[in-house]
Design a protein around this motif. Structure first.
Motif, PDB file in Angstrom:
ATOM      1  N   GLY A  37      14.580 140.028 -22.124  1.00  0.00           N
ATOM      2  CA  GLY A  37      15.202 139.870 -20.886  1.00  0.00           C
ATOM      3  C   GLY A  37      14.206 139.195 -20.056  1.00  0.00           C
ATOM      4  N   PRO A  38      14.540 139.030 -18.831  1.00  0.00           N
ATOM      5  CA  PRO A  38      13.831 138.410 -17.715  1.00  0.00           C
ATOM      6  C   PRO A  38      12.517 139.304 -17.324  1.00  0.00           C
ATOM      7  CG  PRO A  38      15.820 139.208 -16.681  1.00  0.00           C
ATOM      8  CD  PRO A  38      15.856 139.467 -18.232  1.00  0.00           C
ATOM      9  N   ALA A  39      11.486 138.703 -17.128  1.00  0.00           N
ATOM     10  CA  ALA A  39      10.258 139.271 -16.688  1.00  0.00           C
ATOM     11  C   ALA A  39      10.296 139.873 -15.326  1.00  0.00           C
ATOM     12  CB  ALA A  39       9.249 138.061 -16.843  1.00  0.00           C
ATOM     13  N   ASP A  40       9.440 140.685 -15.172  1.00  0.00           N
ATOM     14  CA  ASP A  40       9.162 140.939 -13.659  1.00  0.00           C
ATOM     15  C   ASP A  40       8.673 140.193 -12.794  1.00  0.00           C
ATOM     16  OD1 ASP A  40      10.003 143.983 -14.619  1.00  0.00           O
ATOM     17  OD2 ASP A  40       8.046 143.528 -15.658  1.00  0.00           O
ATOM     18  N   VAL A  41       7.752 139.444 -13.111  1.00  0.00           N
ATOM     19  CA  VAL A  41       7.244 138.327 -12.454  1.00  0.00           C
ATOM     20  C   VAL A  41       7.524 137.066 -13.187  1.00  0.00           C
ATOM     21  CG1 VAL A  41       5.059 137.452 -11.478  1.00  0.00           C
ATOM     22  CG2 VAL A  41       5.639 139.908 -11.239  1.00  0.00           C
ATOM     23  N   THR A  42       7.902 135.924 -12.476  1.00  0.00           N
ATOM     24  CA  THR A  42       8.040 134.580 -13.322  1.00  0.00           C
ATOM     25  C   THR A  42       7.332 133.557 -12.204  1.00  0.00           C
ATOM     26  OG1 THR A  42       9.972 135.194 -14.238  1.00  0.00           O
ATOM     27  CG2 THR A  42       9.446 132.723 -13.978  1.00  0.00           C
ATOM     28  N   LEU A  43       6.361 132.767 -12.756  1.00  0.00           N
ATOM     29  CA  LEU A  43       5.713 131.878 -12.196  1.00  0.00           C
ATOM     30  C   LEU A  43       5.751 130.605 -12.908  1.00  0.00           C
ATOM     31  CD1 LEU A  43       2.427 133.269 -10.782  1.00  0.00           C
ATOM     32  CD2 LEU A  43       4.473 132.904  -9.395  1.00  0.00           C
ATOM     33  N   ARG A  44       6.530 129.396 -12.126  1.00  0.00           N
ATOM     34  CA  ARG A  44       6.821 128.398 -12.667  1.00  0.00           C
ATOM     35  C   ARG A  44       5.852 127.335 -12.132  1.00  0.00           C
ATOM     36  NH1 ARG A  44      10.520 125.848 -16.111  1.00  0.00           N
ATOM     37  NH2 ARG A  44      11.507 127.515 -16.595  1.00  0.00           N
ATOM     38  N   ILE A  45       4.925 126.690 -12.768  1.00  0.00           N
ATOM     39  CA  ILE A  45       3.895 125.909 -12.275  1.00  0.00           C
ATOM     40  C   ILE A  45       4.459 124.197 -12.371  1.00  0.00           C
ATOM     41  CG2 ILE A  45       1.606 124.674 -12.531  1.00  0.00           C
ATOM     42  CD1 ILE A  45       1.216 127.405 -14.171  1.00  0.00           C
ATOM     43  N   GLY A  46       4.703 123.661 -11.415  1.00  0.00           N
ATOM     44  CA  GLY A  46       5.198 122.418 -11.280  1.00  0.00           C
ATOM     45  C   GLY A  46       5.250 121.592 -10.101  1.00  0.00           C
ATOM     46  N   PRO A  47       5.343 120.336 -10.055  1.00  0.00           N
ATOM     47  CA  PRO A  47       5.330 119.566  -8.753  1.00  0.00           C
ATOM     48  C   PRO A  47       6.235 120.150  -7.710  1.00  0.00           C
ATOM     49  CG  PRO A  47       6.626 118.294 -10.716  1.00  0.00           C
ATOM     50  CD  PRO A  47       6.135 119.485 -11.197  1.00  0.00           C
ATOM     51  N   VAL A  48       5.796 119.867  -6.485  1.00  0.00           N
ATOM     52  CA  VAL A  48       6.355 120.009  -5.099  1.00  0.00           C
ATOM     53  C   VAL A  48       6.131 119.039  -4.274  1.00  0.00           C
ATOM     54  CG1 VAL A  48       6.913 121.843  -3.428  1.00  0.00           C
ATOM     55  CG2 VAL A  48       5.773 122.621  -5.658  1.00  0.00           C
ATOM     56  N   LEU A  49       7.317 118.782  -3.464  1.00  0.00           N
ATOM     57  CA  LEU A  49       7.180 118.127  -2.417  1.00  0.00           C
ATOM     58  C   LEU A  49       7.359 118.836  -1.296  1.00  0.00           C
ATOM     59  CD1 LEU A  49       9.437 114.806  -3.321  1.00  0.00           C
ATOM     60  CD2 LEU A  49       7.177 115.119  -3.351  1.00  0.00           C
ATOM     61  N   MET A  50       6.503 118.914  -0.374  1.00  0.00           N
ATOM     62  CA  MET A  50       6.547 119.894   0.814  1.00  0.00           C
ATOM     63  C   MET A  50       6.369 118.986   2.069  1.00  0.00           C
ATOM     64  SD  MET A  50       2.767 121.556   0.036  1.00  0.00           S
ATOM     65  CE  MET A  50       3.010 122.443   1.972  1.00  0.00           C
ATOM     66  N   ASP A  51       7.290 119.306   3.051  1.00  0.00           N
ATOM     67  CA  ASP A  51       7.418 118.723   4.533  1.00  0.00           C
ATOM     68  C   ASP A  51       6.396 119.406   5.175  1.00  0.00           C
ATOM     69  OD1 ASP A  51       9.198 116.978   3.409  1.00  0.00           O
ATOM     70  OD2 ASP A  51      10.923 118.136   4.190  1.00  0.00           O
ATOM     71  N   ILE A  52       5.211 119.067   5.408  1.00  0.00           N
ATOM     72  CA  ILE A  52       4.120 119.718   6.415  1.00  0.00           C
ATOM     73  C   ILE A  52       4.391 119.445   7.657  1.00  0.00           C
ATOM     74  CG2 ILE A  52       2.737 120.086   4.348  1.00  0.00           C
ATOM     75  CD1 ILE A  52       0.744 118.098   5.840  1.00  0.00           C
ATOM     76  N   ALA A  53       4.742 118.373   7.947  1.00  0.00           N
ATOM     77  CA  ALA A  53       5.128 118.141   9.578  1.00  0.00           C
ATOM     78  C   ALA A  53       6.183 117.124   9.465  1.00  0.00           C
ATOM     79  CB  ALA A  53       3.993 117.435  10.199  1.00  0.00           C
ATOM     80  N   GLY A  55       8.195 113.865   9.463  1.00  0.00           N
ATOM     81  CA  GLY A  55       8.102 112.735   8.779  1.00  0.00           C
ATOM     82  C   GLY A  55       6.791 112.806   7.742  1.00  0.00           C
ATOM     83  N   HIS A  56       6.397 113.758   7.417  1.00  0.00           N
ATOM     84  CA  HIS A  56       5.225 114.028   6.583  1.00  0.00           C
ATOM     85  C   HIS A  56       5.106 114.846   5.573  1.00  0.00           C
ATOM     86  CE1 HIS A  56       0.589 113.024   6.944  1.00  0.00           C
ATOM     87  NE2 HIS A  56       0.617 113.740   5.820  1.00  0.00           N
ATOM     88  N   THR A  57       5.446 114.047   4.199  1.00  0.00           N
ATOM     89  CA  THR A  57       5.697 114.866   3.061  1.00  0.00           C
ATOM     90  C   THR A  57       4.522 114.825   2.198  1.00  0.00           C
ATOM     91  OG1 THR A  57       7.887 114.639   3.337  1.00  0.00           O
ATOM     92  CG2 THR A  57       7.192 115.193   1.196  1.00  0.00           C
ATOM     93  N   ILE A  58       4.006 115.917   1.460  1.00  0.00           N
ATOM     94  CA  ILE A  58       2.896 115.908   0.637  1.00  0.00           C
ATOM     95  C   ILE A  58       3.421 116.365  -0.951  1.00  0.00           C
ATOM     96  CG2 ILE A  58       0.897 117.632  -0.045  1.00  0.00           C
ATOM     97  CD1 ILE A  58      -0.208 117.360   2.593  1.00  0.00           C
ATOM     98  N   SER A  59       3.007 115.636  -1.932  1.00  0.00           N
ATOM     99  CA  SER A  59       3.281 115.665  -3.300  1.00  0.00           C
ATOM    100  C   SER A  59       2.064 116.482  -3.883  1.00  0.00           C
ATOM    101  CB  SER A  59       3.422 114.428  -3.865  1.00  0.00           C
ATOM    102  OG  SER A  59       3.467 114.556  -5.432  1.00  0.00           O
ATOM    103  N   THR A  60       2.322 117.682  -4.371  1.00  0.00           N
ATOM    104  CA  THR A  60       1.330 118.515  -4.932  1.00  0.00           C
ATOM    105  C   THR A  60       1.961 119.319  -6.080  1.00  0.00           C
ATOM    106  OG1 THR A  60      -0.459 120.146  -4.465  1.00  0.00           O
ATOM    107  CG2 THR A  60       1.789 120.555  -3.266  1.00  0.00           C
ATOM    108  N   VAL A  61       1.328 120.382  -6.578  1.00  0.00           N
ATOM    109  CA  VAL A  61       1.689 121.139  -7.638  1.00  0.00           C
ATOM    110  C   VAL A  61       1.790 122.614  -7.161  1.00  0.00           C
ATOM    111  CG1 VAL A  61       1.224 122.241  -9.910  1.00  0.00           C
ATOM    112  CG2 VAL A  61       0.861 119.793  -9.378  1.00  0.00           C
ATOM    113  N   GLY A  62       2.694 123.150  -7.131  1.00  0.00           N
ATOM    114  CA  GLY A  62       2.846 124.562  -6.912  1.00  0.00           C
ATOM    115  C   GLY A  62       3.556 125.697  -7.682  1.00  0.00           C
TER     116      GLY A  62
END
Ligand SMILES: [Cu+2]
Length: 475
Positions: A37-53, A55-62
């Motif tokens: 069954g499902p784990a107590d903690v699940t971390l999925r490592i993958g690409p993220v686009l984040m709007d930090i400001a 008109g300013h988006t950063i491409s990273t891994v989170g």
């Protein structure tokens, strides 16, 4: 080492069919312990686009599509099942920073921990300890590749609930700082030259010029530049408990909240003997501070770094009282000196069984190259034999900084007790990272808690990647 070789496609197929993850193998526990069954903690490592400001988006891994990753709340001593999924094309290491856990799940290559292979999944059990503000972050060595390692968004708060009452507050706020868009340059890009000790006589003049230094263009708290994200909303009369994490790859920071004082109650998640109010917090890379603030100065304020350029580039967050509006106010704090011993007992520690001097040195890389770092005159190399320590014995580590850089040094899988900071004795302050300023000396006692390989390193990513490591083996 046994790894789960399922591909992501296999996993998704399994999930879509509603079946369990029982097919995933763990190398650290018998399969029977790893309930389906499902784990107590699940971390999925993958690409993220984040709007930090705007008109300013950063491409990273989170983690789990967000930066910071989700707040992970655990109970001290209550085992959990952890699922780690890696949706990227590079193997990853997930380090449970500040926890006393077996080397296999600690997440450091030098300790031969489990790796999360590219596009794969692993599952294991973890018993969280000790209580307090911990965190989880990647432990890969990016070297010159700033698209990897702690330059990315792979960090998340882990809060381990204590067995007993954690203290009184009306609101709990988690803040994690990070820098973005790194670049290499010839100059030190920070306010330097502060709080240096006397230069030790054996430090020789540099043969080569200084190598690359790192700088950043954008700064965030909880993934947003100052003024872009939601403010911290407070009410007059509240006592707010802030847990602050420096999730930087390389930078040591200061933070202030004008018109208010921080009462520091815990360092690196561990309650301090003497909580004390300060105007400015200082956090080396990977350090955590838990501090309460009495909200008794209504208005709209900037909680941010006193360094004007970095604050203008985002290092801050707005604190807004209910019913108040207008531009957030910033007032430069008076210069203050961070002193760990202010929160400790004025005492002399019992004599250790053994003293271990660790002298930090620097080899200038020369223009266009990276500097290299040494511990006791030696750069770390993979395959170096670990230094044996005996479990249950009290060792005194002497962090003796023979460079003019500040080093946030970290010991895995243990807490250490500060016994002397720049010559001033102290006791009762338990930490897992300590910032050793240029040409300064800090002494800390450790009684190894658990068997196995244990990594010591500078948490400044460039220092760690270029030599600043030492491996212990606790037996
Ligand atoms: Cu360092």
């Amino acid at each position: 080492m046994i790894r789960d070789s399922k591909t992501r496609r296999d996993f998704l197929g399994t999930m879509a069919g509603g079946a369990s993850l029982a097919g995933c193998r763990s190398p650290t526990s018998a399969d029977s312990e790893l309930h389906a069954g499902p784990a107590d903690v699940t971390l999925r490592i993958g690409p993220v686009l984040m709007d930090i400001a705007k008109g300013h988006t950063i491409s990273t891994v989170g983690y789990n599509g967000q930066v910071p990753g989700p707040l992970i709340r655990l109970k001290e001593g209550v085992p959990v099942t952890v699922d780690l999924f890696n949706d990227t094309n590079a193997a990853e290491l997930v380090h449970w920073h500040g926890q006393i856990v077996p080397a296999a799940v600690d997440g450091a290559a030098e300790e031969r921990s489990l790796v999360v292979p590219a596009q794969a999944h692993i599952r294991y059990r973890l018993t969280p300890q000790p209580a307090g503000a911990r965190f989880v972050h990647t432990h890969v060595m990016p070297m010159s590749d700033t698209s990897r390692g702690t330059y990315t968004g792979q960090f998340a708060f882990v809060y381990i609930e204590p067995k007993s009452n954690p203290g009184q507050y009306d609101q709990e706020v988690f803040l994690a700082t990070h820098e973005w868009e790194p670049f290499f340059g010839a100059e030190e890009m920070e306010e330097g030259g502060e709080d240096l000790g006397p230069k030790p006589p054996d430090v020789k003049p540099d043969e080569k010029p200084n190598g690359w230094e790192i700088g950043y263009q954008r700064f965030t708290i909880n993934g947003k530049c100052l003024g872009f994200g939601e403010p911290v909303r407070v009410k007059q009369g509240q006592r707010v408990l802030f847990h602050i994490l420096n999730a930087s790859a390389t930078e040591n920071i200061k933070l202030a909240l004008p018109g208010h004082r921080f009462t520091v109650v815990a360092l690196d998640g561990n309650p301090v003997p003497h909580p004390r109010a300060v105007d400015v917090l200082e956090l080396g890379t990977a350090e955590r501070i838990s501090a309460t603030v009495e909200m008794n100065n209504p208005g709209v304020w900037v909680l941010g770094t006193p360094m004007d350029d970095d604050r203008k580039n985002g290092m801050g967050i707005v604190v807004e009282y209910a019913g108040r509006g207008g531009e957030p106010r910033w007032i430069k704090p008076a210069k203050s000196l961070w002193d760990y011993t202010a929160f400790g007992e004025a005492q002399t520690a019992p004599n250790p069984a053994e003293t271990i001097p660790l002298v930090f040195g620097k080899i200038n890389g020369g223009t266009g190259h990276f500097n290299h770092w040494t511990v006791n005159g030696k750069e770390f190399h993979e395959g170096d034999a670990p230094r044996a320590l005996v479990k249950g014995r009290r060792y005194r580590l002497i962090f003796d900084n023979h460079t003019d850089d500040a080093h946030p040094v970290h010991l895995h899988r243990n807490s250490f007790e500060l016994v002397s900071v720049n010559g001033k004795p102290t006791g009762g302050v338990l930490k897992d990272v300590v910032l050793v300023k240029g040409f300064r000396k800090v002494e800390a006692d450790v009684t190894p808690a658990m068997d196995g390989l244990t990594l010591f390193h500078c948490h400044q990513q460039l220092h760690m990647d270029y030599g600043f490591k030492l491996l212990f083996n606790m037996t």
